[in-house]
Design a protein around this motif. Sequence first.
Motif, PDB file in Angstrom:
ATOM      1  N   TRP A 211     -14.197  48.931  12.785  1.00  0.00           N
ATOM      2  CA  TRP A 211     -12.862  49.102  12.215  1.00  0.00           C
ATOM      3  C   TRP A 211     -12.622  48.144  11.050  1.00  0.00           C
ATOM      4  N   GLN A 212     -13.164  46.944  11.117  1.00  0.00           N
ATOM      5  CA  GLN A 212     -13.020  46.038   9.981  1.00  0.00           C
ATOM      6  C   GLN A 212     -13.831  46.514   8.781  1.00  0.00           C
TER       7      GLN A 212
ATOM      8  N   LEU B 156      -8.594  46.057  19.420  1.00  0.00           N
ATOM      9  CA  LEU B 156      -9.875  45.996  18.713  1.00  0.00           C
ATOM     10  C   LEU B 156      -9.806  46.623  17.313  1.00  0.00           C
ATOM     11  N   GLU B 157      -8.835  47.487  17.084  1.00  0.00           N
ATOM     12  CA  GLU B 157      -8.729  48.138  15.765  1.00  0.00           C
ATOM     13  C   GLU B 157      -8.432  47.133  14.661  1.00  0.00           C
TER      14      GLU B 157
ATOM     15  N   ALA C 111     -14.815  46.608  17.163  1.00  0.00           N
ATOM     16  CA  ALA C 111     -14.032  45.767  16.250  1.00  0.00           C
ATOM     17  C   ALA C 111     -14.695  45.668  14.882  1.00  0.00           C
TER      18      ALA C 111
ATOM     19  N   GLY D 154      -8.355  43.578  15.616  1.00  0.00           N
ATOM     20  CA  GLY D 154      -8.729  42.264  16.133  1.00  0.00           C
ATOM     21  C   GLY D 154      -9.840  41.579  15.368  1.00  0.00           C
ATOM     22  N   GLY D 155     -10.540  42.319  14.511  1.00  0.00           N
ATOM     23  CA  GLY D 155     -11.601  41.720  13.707  1.00  0.00           C
ATOM     24  C   GLY D 155     -11.120  41.147  12.387  1.00  0.00           C
TER      25      GLY D 155
ATOM     26  N   THR E 210      -2.415  42.649  15.455  1.00  0.00           N
ATOM     27  CA  THR E 210      -3.163  42.075  16.574  1.00  0.00           C
ATOM     28  C   THR E 210      -2.236  41.314  17.519  1.00  0.00           C
TER      29      THR E 210
ATOM     30  N   CYS F  27     -17.396  44.616  20.815  1.00  0.00           N
ATOM     31  CA  CYS F  27     -17.655  43.917  19.550  1.00  0.00           C
ATOM     32  C   CYS F  27     -17.994  44.902  18.430  1.00  0.00           C
TER      33      CYS F  27
END
Length: 405
Positions: free
Chosen positions: A312-313, A103-104, A309, A106-107, A271, A306
Amino acid sequence: MQTTRQLLSKCKRWLVGGAGRWRRRRSGFAPFSVSSNNPYIMEGVRREELAPPTIASKVSPSAKKALLILNCVLLSLGNCGGPLSMRLYFIHGGNRVWLSAFLETGGWPFTLIVLIVLYFHRRCSTLVYMRPRVFLAAAVIGVLTGVDDFLYACGVSRLPVSTTSLIIASQLGFTAFFAFLLVKQKFTPYSINAVMLLTIGAAVLALHTSSDLPNGESRAEYLKGFFMTVAAAALYGLVLPMVEMTYNKAKQAITYTLVLEIQTVICLFATIFCTTGMIINNDFKAIPREAKEYALGEPEYYVVLCVNAIFWQCFFLGAIGVVFCASSLLSGIIIAVLLPVTEVLAVVFYKEHFQAEKGVALVLSLWGFTSYFYGEYKVMKKMELERQSLNDRSVDLPQINYSSV
Protein backbone atom coordinates in the motif's frame (compact mmCIF):
# COMPACT_ATOMS: atom_id res chain seq x y z
CA MET A 1 4.55 72.60 -29.08
CA GLN A 2 3.06 71.71 -25.70
CA THR A 3 1.51 68.60 -27.15
CA THR A 4 4.87 67.43 -28.54
CA ARG A 5 6.60 67.92 -25.16
CA GLN A 6 3.88 65.98 -23.35
CA LEU A 7 4.20 63.17 -25.86
CA LEU A 8 8.00 63.04 -25.46
CA SER A 9 7.62 63.03 -21.68
CA LYS A 10 5.17 60.10 -21.81
CA CYS A 11 7.49 58.15 -24.11
CA LYS A 12 10.40 58.73 -21.75
CA ARG A 13 8.39 57.48 -18.76
CA TRP A 14 7.23 54.44 -20.73
CA LEU A 15 10.79 53.59 -21.83
CA VAL A 16 12.13 53.87 -18.28
CA GLY A 17 9.29 51.73 -16.92
CA GLY A 18 9.71 49.15 -19.72
CA ALA A 19 13.43 48.88 -19.05
CA GLY A 20 12.71 48.45 -15.35
CA ARG A 21 10.25 45.67 -16.05
CA TRP A 22 12.78 43.99 -18.35
CA ARG A 23 15.50 44.19 -15.68
CA ARG A 24 13.12 42.69 -13.11
CA ARG A 25 12.41 39.78 -15.41
CA ARG A 26 16.09 39.21 -16.01
CA SER A 27 16.91 39.40 -12.28
CA GLY A 28 14.40 36.78 -11.15
CA PHE A 29 11.19 38.80 -10.81
CA ALA A 30 8.08 37.81 -12.68
CA PRO A 31 4.68 39.46 -13.08
CA PHE A 32 1.61 37.46 -12.11
CA SER A 33 0.25 35.66 -15.14
CA VAL A 34 -1.49 32.44 -16.06
CA SER A 35 1.69 31.20 -17.69
CA SER A 36 3.61 31.26 -14.40
CA ASN A 37 4.43 27.85 -13.01
CA ASN A 38 3.27 28.93 -9.57
CA PRO A 39 0.04 30.94 -9.25
CA TYR A 40 1.38 32.59 -6.12
CA ILE A 41 4.38 34.21 -7.83
CA MET A 42 3.55 37.92 -8.12
CA GLU A 43 5.36 40.99 -9.29
CA GLY A 44 8.06 42.14 -6.89
CA VAL A 45 8.49 38.73 -5.21
CA ARG A 46 11.46 36.57 -6.04
CA ARG A 47 10.74 33.00 -7.15
CA GLU A 48 13.23 31.50 -4.73
CA GLU A 49 11.48 33.18 -1.77
CA LEU A 50 8.21 31.39 -2.50
CA ALA A 51 9.20 28.17 -4.22
CA PRO A 52 11.59 26.09 -2.15
CA PRO A 53 14.06 24.00 -4.11
CA THR A 54 12.78 20.63 -5.27
CA ILE A 55 14.55 17.53 -6.43
CA ALA A 56 13.04 17.97 -9.89
CA SER A 57 14.93 21.20 -10.44
CA LYS A 58 18.27 19.56 -9.57
CA VAL A 59 18.15 16.41 -11.68
CA SER A 60 18.80 15.97 -15.36
CA PRO A 61 16.00 15.02 -17.79
CA SER A 62 17.36 11.47 -18.01
CA ALA A 63 17.32 11.16 -14.20
CA LYS A 64 13.76 12.48 -14.10
CA LYS A 65 12.71 9.85 -16.66
CA ALA A 66 14.34 7.18 -14.52
CA LEU A 67 12.42 8.53 -11.50
CA LEU A 68 9.18 8.40 -13.51
CA ILE A 69 9.82 4.77 -14.49
CA LEU A 70 10.56 3.87 -10.87
CA ASN A 71 7.33 5.50 -9.69
CA CYS A 72 5.34 3.72 -12.41
CA VAL A 73 6.73 0.41 -11.17
CA LEU A 74 5.86 1.28 -7.54
CA LEU A 75 2.34 2.31 -8.55
CA SER A 76 1.83 -0.91 -10.52
CA LEU A 77 3.06 -3.09 -7.64
CA GLY A 78 0.88 -1.31 -5.09
CA ASN A 79 -2.22 -1.16 -7.25
CA CYS A 80 -2.16 -4.92 -7.94
CA GLY A 81 -0.46 -6.22 -4.80
CA GLY A 82 -2.43 -4.21 -2.23
CA PRO A 83 -5.88 -5.76 -2.79
CA LEU A 84 -4.41 -9.24 -3.39
CA SER A 85 -2.34 -9.27 -0.18
CA MET A 86 -5.26 -7.91 1.84
CA ARG A 87 -7.55 -10.63 0.50
CA LEU A 88 -4.83 -13.22 1.25
CA TYR A 89 -5.03 -12.26 4.91
CA PHE A 90 -8.80 -12.87 5.04
CA ILE A 91 -9.11 -16.10 3.06
CA HIS A 92 -6.61 -17.96 5.28
CA GLY A 93 -8.21 -17.18 8.63
CA GLY A 94 -7.70 -13.47 9.30
CA ASN A 95 -10.81 -11.60 10.42
CA ARG A 96 -9.54 -8.33 11.92
CA VAL A 97 -10.99 -5.54 9.76
CA TRP A 98 -9.48 -2.71 11.81
CA LEU A 99 -6.05 -4.32 11.50
CA SER A 100 -6.39 -4.48 7.70
CA ALA A 101 -7.50 -0.84 7.63
CA PHE A 102 -4.48 0.06 9.78
CA LEU A 103 -2.10 -1.64 7.33
CA GLU A 104 -3.31 0.50 4.40
CA THR A 105 -1.62 3.59 5.85
CA GLY A 106 0.45 2.05 8.65
CA GLY A 107 3.55 2.05 6.44
CA TRP A 108 3.76 5.87 6.50
CA PRO A 109 7.29 5.79 8.06
CA PHE A 110 8.55 4.72 4.63
CA THR A 111 7.44 8.12 3.30
CA LEU A 112 9.18 9.73 6.27
CA ILE A 113 12.42 8.03 5.22
CA VAL A 114 12.06 9.56 1.74
CA LEU A 115 11.54 13.00 3.32
CA ILE A 116 14.72 12.58 5.40
CA VAL A 117 16.70 11.66 2.26
CA LEU A 118 15.32 14.73 0.45
CA TYR A 119 16.21 16.93 3.43
CA PHE A 120 19.87 15.95 3.29
CA HIS A 121 19.85 16.10 -0.52
CA ARG A 122 18.70 19.71 -0.76
CA ARG A 123 21.06 20.89 2.04
CA CYS A 124 18.58 23.46 3.25
CA SER A 125 17.97 24.70 6.80
CA THR A 126 14.19 24.47 6.37
CA LEU A 127 13.04 21.25 8.00
CA VAL A 128 9.29 21.38 7.24
CA TYR A 129 7.67 23.35 4.41
CA MET A 130 4.07 22.74 5.44
CA ARG A 131 2.23 25.67 6.98
CA PRO A 132 -0.29 25.30 9.86
CA ARG A 133 -3.40 25.72 7.67
CA VAL A 134 -2.18 23.01 5.30
CA PHE A 135 -1.36 20.75 8.26
CA LEU A 136 -4.89 21.18 9.63
CA ALA A 137 -6.47 20.40 6.25
CA ALA A 138 -4.25 17.32 5.84
CA ALA A 139 -5.23 16.12 9.33
CA VAL A 140 -8.96 16.33 8.49
CA ILE A 141 -8.39 14.52 5.21
CA GLY A 142 -6.38 11.91 7.11
CA VAL A 143 -9.30 11.13 9.42
CA LEU A 144 -11.61 10.76 6.41
CA THR A 145 -9.02 8.48 4.80
CA GLY A 146 -9.04 6.35 7.95
CA VAL A 147 -12.83 5.94 7.65
CA ASP A 148 -12.40 5.07 3.98
CA ASP A 149 -9.74 2.45 4.86
CA PHE A 150 -12.16 0.79 7.28
CA LEU A 151 -14.98 0.71 4.71
CA TYR A 152 -12.67 -0.72 2.05
CA ALA A 153 -11.32 -3.38 4.41
CA CYS A 154 -14.89 -4.41 5.25
CA GLY A 155 -15.59 -4.83 1.56
CA VAL A 156 -12.44 -6.86 0.85
CA SER A 157 -13.21 -9.14 3.81
CA ARG A 158 -16.54 -10.14 2.24
CA LEU A 159 -16.08 -9.85 -1.54
CA PRO A 160 -13.75 -11.43 -4.10
CA VAL A 161 -10.90 -9.20 -5.28
CA SER A 162 -12.24 -9.17 -8.84
CA THR A 163 -15.60 -7.84 -7.63
CA THR A 164 -14.04 -5.27 -5.28
CA SER A 165 -11.81 -3.88 -8.04
CA LEU A 166 -14.76 -3.41 -10.38
CA ILE A 167 -16.79 -1.62 -7.69
CA ILE A 168 -13.88 0.66 -6.80
CA ALA A 169 -13.78 1.69 -10.47
CA SER A 170 -16.96 3.69 -9.76
CA GLN A 171 -14.78 6.01 -7.66
CA LEU A 172 -14.07 8.00 -10.83
CA GLY A 173 -17.73 9.02 -11.06
CA PHE A 174 -17.81 10.18 -7.44
CA THR A 175 -14.55 12.06 -7.95
CA ALA A 176 -16.01 13.93 -10.93
CA PHE A 177 -19.14 14.83 -8.94
CA PHE A 178 -17.31 16.12 -5.85
CA ALA A 179 -14.72 17.92 -7.99
CA PHE A 180 -17.62 19.79 -9.58
CA LEU A 181 -18.88 20.85 -6.13
CA LEU A 182 -15.57 21.63 -4.40
CA VAL A 183 -13.14 22.84 -7.06
CA LYS A 184 -15.67 23.91 -9.71
CA GLN A 185 -14.44 21.41 -12.25
CA LYS A 186 -16.79 21.50 -15.21
CA PHE A 187 -18.56 18.45 -16.53
CA THR A 188 -17.86 17.54 -20.15
CA PRO A 189 -19.68 15.11 -22.44
CA TYR A 190 -16.80 12.69 -21.89
CA SER A 191 -17.00 12.82 -18.07
CA ILE A 192 -20.80 12.47 -18.12
CA ASN A 193 -20.47 9.44 -20.39
CA ALA A 194 -17.85 7.94 -18.04
CA VAL A 195 -20.07 8.40 -14.97
CA MET A 196 -23.01 6.73 -16.69
CA LEU A 197 -20.93 3.76 -17.87
CA LEU A 198 -19.36 3.18 -14.45
CA THR A 199 -22.76 3.41 -12.76
CA ILE A 200 -24.22 0.84 -15.14
CA GLY A 201 -21.23 -1.45 -14.53
CA ALA A 202 -21.76 -1.33 -10.76
CA ALA A 203 -25.48 -1.95 -11.21
CA VAL A 204 -24.77 -5.05 -13.32
CA LEU A 205 -22.69 -6.49 -10.48
CA ALA A 206 -25.33 -5.64 -7.87
CA LEU A 207 -28.10 -7.45 -9.80
CA HIS A 208 -26.10 -10.68 -10.20
CA THR A 209 -24.76 -11.52 -6.75
CA SER A 210 -26.00 -15.10 -6.37
CA SER A 211 -23.25 -16.61 -8.54
CA ASP A 212 -20.44 -14.59 -6.89
CA LEU A 213 -20.87 -15.58 -3.23
CA PRO A 214 -17.66 -16.83 -1.56
CA ASN A 215 -17.86 -20.21 0.16
CA GLY A 216 -19.65 -20.09 3.51
CA GLU A 217 -20.87 -16.50 3.15
CA SER A 218 -24.51 -15.43 3.26
CA ARG A 219 -26.14 -13.13 0.74
CA ALA A 220 -26.70 -10.54 3.47
CA GLU A 221 -22.97 -10.42 4.29
CA TYR A 222 -22.17 -10.16 0.59
CA LEU A 223 -24.55 -7.22 0.12
CA LYS A 224 -23.12 -5.56 3.23
CA GLY A 225 -19.63 -5.82 1.76
CA PHE A 226 -20.90 -4.59 -1.60
CA PHE A 227 -22.46 -1.41 -0.25
CA MET A 228 -19.55 -0.70 2.09
CA THR A 229 -17.21 -0.93 -0.91
CA VAL A 230 -19.44 1.52 -2.79
CA ALA A 231 -19.31 3.81 0.25
CA ALA A 232 -15.50 3.52 0.26
CA ALA A 233 -15.39 4.50 -3.42
CA ALA A 234 -17.69 7.48 -2.75
CA LEU A 235 -15.69 8.68 0.26
CA TYR A 236 -12.37 8.45 -1.57
CA GLY A 237 -14.02 10.28 -4.45
CA LEU A 238 -14.57 13.09 -1.92
CA VAL A 239 -11.03 12.88 -0.50
CA LEU A 240 -9.28 13.48 -3.83
CA PRO A 241 -11.01 16.83 -4.60
CA MET A 242 -10.39 17.86 -0.99
CA VAL A 243 -6.68 17.27 -1.52
CA GLU A 244 -6.82 19.34 -4.72
CA MET A 245 -8.68 22.11 -2.89
CA THR A 246 -5.96 22.04 -0.21
CA TYR A 247 -3.32 22.54 -2.91
CA ASN A 248 -5.29 25.43 -4.42
CA LYS A 249 -5.77 27.22 -1.08
CA ALA A 250 -2.32 26.48 0.37
CA LYS A 251 -0.98 29.94 -0.55
CA GLN A 252 2.50 28.51 -0.99
CA ALA A 253 4.47 26.78 -3.69
CA ILE A 254 3.47 23.13 -4.21
CA THR A 255 6.65 21.08 -4.49
CA TYR A 256 7.38 17.36 -4.38
CA THR A 257 8.66 17.70 -0.82
CA LEU A 258 5.50 19.51 0.30
CA VAL A 259 3.31 16.88 -1.37
CA LEU A 260 5.18 14.15 0.49
CA GLU A 261 4.75 16.04 3.76
CA ILE A 262 0.99 16.33 3.15
CA GLN A 263 0.78 12.63 2.28
CA THR A 264 2.70 11.74 5.46
CA VAL A 265 0.30 13.74 7.64
CA ILE A 266 -2.72 12.21 5.90
CA CYS A 267 -1.41 8.68 6.45
CA LEU A 268 -0.40 9.48 10.04
CA PHE A 269 -3.87 10.66 11.06
CA ALA A 270 -5.54 7.82 9.15
CA THR A 271 -3.31 5.41 11.06
CA ILE A 272 -4.18 7.08 14.38
CA PHE A 273 -7.88 6.71 13.56
CA CYS A 274 -7.49 3.01 12.72
CA THR A 275 -5.29 2.43 15.77
CA THR A 276 -8.07 3.82 17.95
CA GLY A 277 -10.47 1.35 16.34
CA MET A 278 -8.02 -1.49 16.98
CA ILE A 279 -7.74 -0.54 20.67
CA ILE A 280 -11.53 -0.41 21.11
CA ASN A 281 -11.92 -3.74 19.28
CA ASN A 282 -9.08 -5.37 21.28
CA ASP A 283 -7.21 -6.25 18.09
CA PHE A 284 -3.77 -5.95 19.70
CA LYS A 285 -4.64 -8.68 22.19
CA ALA A 286 -6.13 -10.89 19.46
CA ILE A 287 -3.19 -10.66 17.01
CA PRO A 288 -0.94 -13.28 18.76
CA ARG A 289 -3.84 -15.75 19.02
CA GLU A 290 -4.85 -15.18 15.41
CA ALA A 291 -1.26 -15.67 14.26
CA LYS A 292 -1.10 -19.10 15.92
CA GLU A 293 -4.36 -20.17 14.26
CA TYR A 294 -3.49 -18.78 10.81
CA ALA A 295 -3.75 -21.42 8.09
CA LEU A 296 -0.39 -20.57 6.48
CA GLY A 297 1.51 -20.58 9.79
CA GLU A 298 2.49 -18.04 12.44
CA PRO A 299 5.64 -16.65 10.73
CA GLU A 300 3.76 -16.38 7.42
CA TYR A 301 1.01 -14.44 9.21
CA TYR A 302 3.36 -11.61 10.11
CA VAL A 303 4.96 -11.74 6.66
CA VAL A 304 1.52 -11.24 5.07
CA LEU A 305 0.86 -8.23 7.29
CA CYS A 306 4.23 -6.62 6.48
CA VAL A 307 3.89 -7.27 2.75
CA ASN A 308 0.40 -5.77 2.83
CA ALA A 309 1.66 -2.54 4.42
CA ILE A 310 4.58 -2.33 1.97
CA PHE A 311 2.34 -2.79 -1.07
CA TRP A 312 0.00 0.00 0.00
CA GLN A 313 2.87 2.40 0.61
CA CYS A 314 4.23 1.53 -2.83
CA PHE A 315 0.84 2.55 -4.19
CA PHE A 316 0.82 5.92 -2.40
CA LEU A 317 4.45 6.77 -3.20
CA GLY A 318 4.06 5.69 -6.82
CA ALA A 319 0.87 7.70 -7.34
CA ILE A 320 2.47 10.85 -5.87
CA GLY A 321 5.64 10.37 -7.90
CA VAL A 322 3.82 9.88 -11.20
CA VAL A 323 1.73 13.01 -10.60
CA PHE A 324 4.87 15.02 -9.82
CA CYS A 325 7.03 13.67 -12.67
CA ALA A 326 4.28 13.62 -15.31
CA SER A 327 0.62 14.33 -14.53
CA SER A 328 -2.41 13.11 -12.63
CA LEU A 329 -3.79 12.01 -15.99
CA LEU A 330 -0.98 9.49 -16.44
CA SER A 331 -1.47 8.25 -12.88
CA GLY A 332 -5.14 7.63 -13.55
CA ILE A 333 -4.41 5.92 -16.86
CA ILE A 334 -1.96 3.51 -15.19
CA ILE A 335 -4.51 2.62 -12.51
CA ALA A 336 -7.19 2.07 -15.18
CA VAL A 337 -4.94 -0.09 -17.34
CA LEU A 338 -4.05 -2.26 -14.32
CA LEU A 339 -7.71 -3.01 -13.55
CA PRO A 340 -7.89 -6.08 -15.84
CA VAL A 341 -4.43 -7.17 -14.59
CA THR A 342 -5.78 -7.30 -11.03
CA GLU A 343 -8.80 -9.25 -12.28
CA VAL A 344 -6.63 -11.85 -13.99
CA LEU A 345 -4.31 -12.21 -10.97
CA ALA A 346 -7.29 -12.76 -8.67
CA VAL A 347 -8.63 -15.49 -10.95
CA VAL A 348 -5.21 -17.18 -11.26
CA PHE A 349 -4.09 -17.10 -7.60
CA TYR A 350 -7.40 -17.33 -5.74
CA LYS A 351 -9.41 -19.34 -8.30
CA GLU A 352 -12.16 -16.73 -8.31
CA HIS A 353 -15.03 -17.14 -10.73
CA PHE A 354 -15.15 -14.65 -13.57
CA GLN A 355 -18.74 -14.70 -14.81
CA ALA A 356 -20.17 -12.94 -17.83
CA GLU A 357 -21.51 -10.15 -15.59
CA LYS A 358 -17.97 -9.30 -14.48
CA GLY A 359 -16.84 -9.29 -18.10
CA VAL A 360 -19.59 -6.81 -18.99
CA ALA A 361 -18.75 -4.63 -15.95
CA LEU A 362 -15.04 -4.72 -16.88
CA VAL A 363 -15.72 -3.60 -20.46
CA LEU A 364 -17.99 -0.80 -19.25
CA SER A 365 -15.38 0.33 -16.70
CA LEU A 366 -12.57 0.44 -19.26
CA TRP A 367 -14.87 2.25 -21.69
CA GLY A 368 -15.72 4.79 -18.99
CA PHE A 369 -12.05 5.27 -18.06
CA THR A 370 -11.11 5.80 -21.71
CA SER A 371 -13.90 8.33 -22.22
CA TYR A 372 -12.98 10.29 -19.09
CA PHE A 373 -9.24 10.42 -19.71
CA TYR A 374 -9.67 11.30 -23.37
CA GLY A 375 -11.82 14.24 -22.32
CA GLU A 376 -9.24 15.29 -19.73
CA TYR A 377 -6.49 14.98 -22.34
CA LYS A 378 -8.35 17.33 -24.71
CA VAL A 379 -8.93 19.86 -21.90
CA MET A 380 -5.25 19.77 -20.90
CA LYS A 381 -4.10 20.25 -24.50
CA LYS A 382 -6.41 23.25 -24.87
CA MET A 383 -5.16 24.79 -21.62
CA GLU A 384 -1.55 24.21 -22.66
CA LEU A 385 -2.11 26.02 -25.97
CA GLU A 386 -3.79 28.95 -24.20
CA ARG A 387 -0.97 29.11 -21.63
CA GLN A 388 1.65 29.10 -24.36
CA SER A 389 -0.18 31.87 -26.20
CA LEU A 390 -0.35 34.00 -23.03
CA ASN A 391 3.31 33.31 -22.33
CA ASP A 392 4.31 34.49 -25.81
CA ARG A 393 2.31 37.67 -25.39
CA SER A 394 3.75 38.38 -21.91
CA VAL A 395 7.36 38.12 -23.14
CA ASP A 396 7.04 40.30 -26.22
CA LEU A 397 7.32 44.02 -25.44
CA PRO A 398 4.95 46.33 -27.34
CA GLN A 399 6.51 48.29 -30.18
CA ILE A 400 6.33 52.10 -30.60
CA ASN A 401 6.19 53.97 -33.82
CA TYR A 402 8.91 56.62 -33.21
CA SER A 403 8.39 58.28 -36.59
CA SER A 404 5.36 60.10 -35.23
CA VAL A 405 7.27 61.64 -32.30
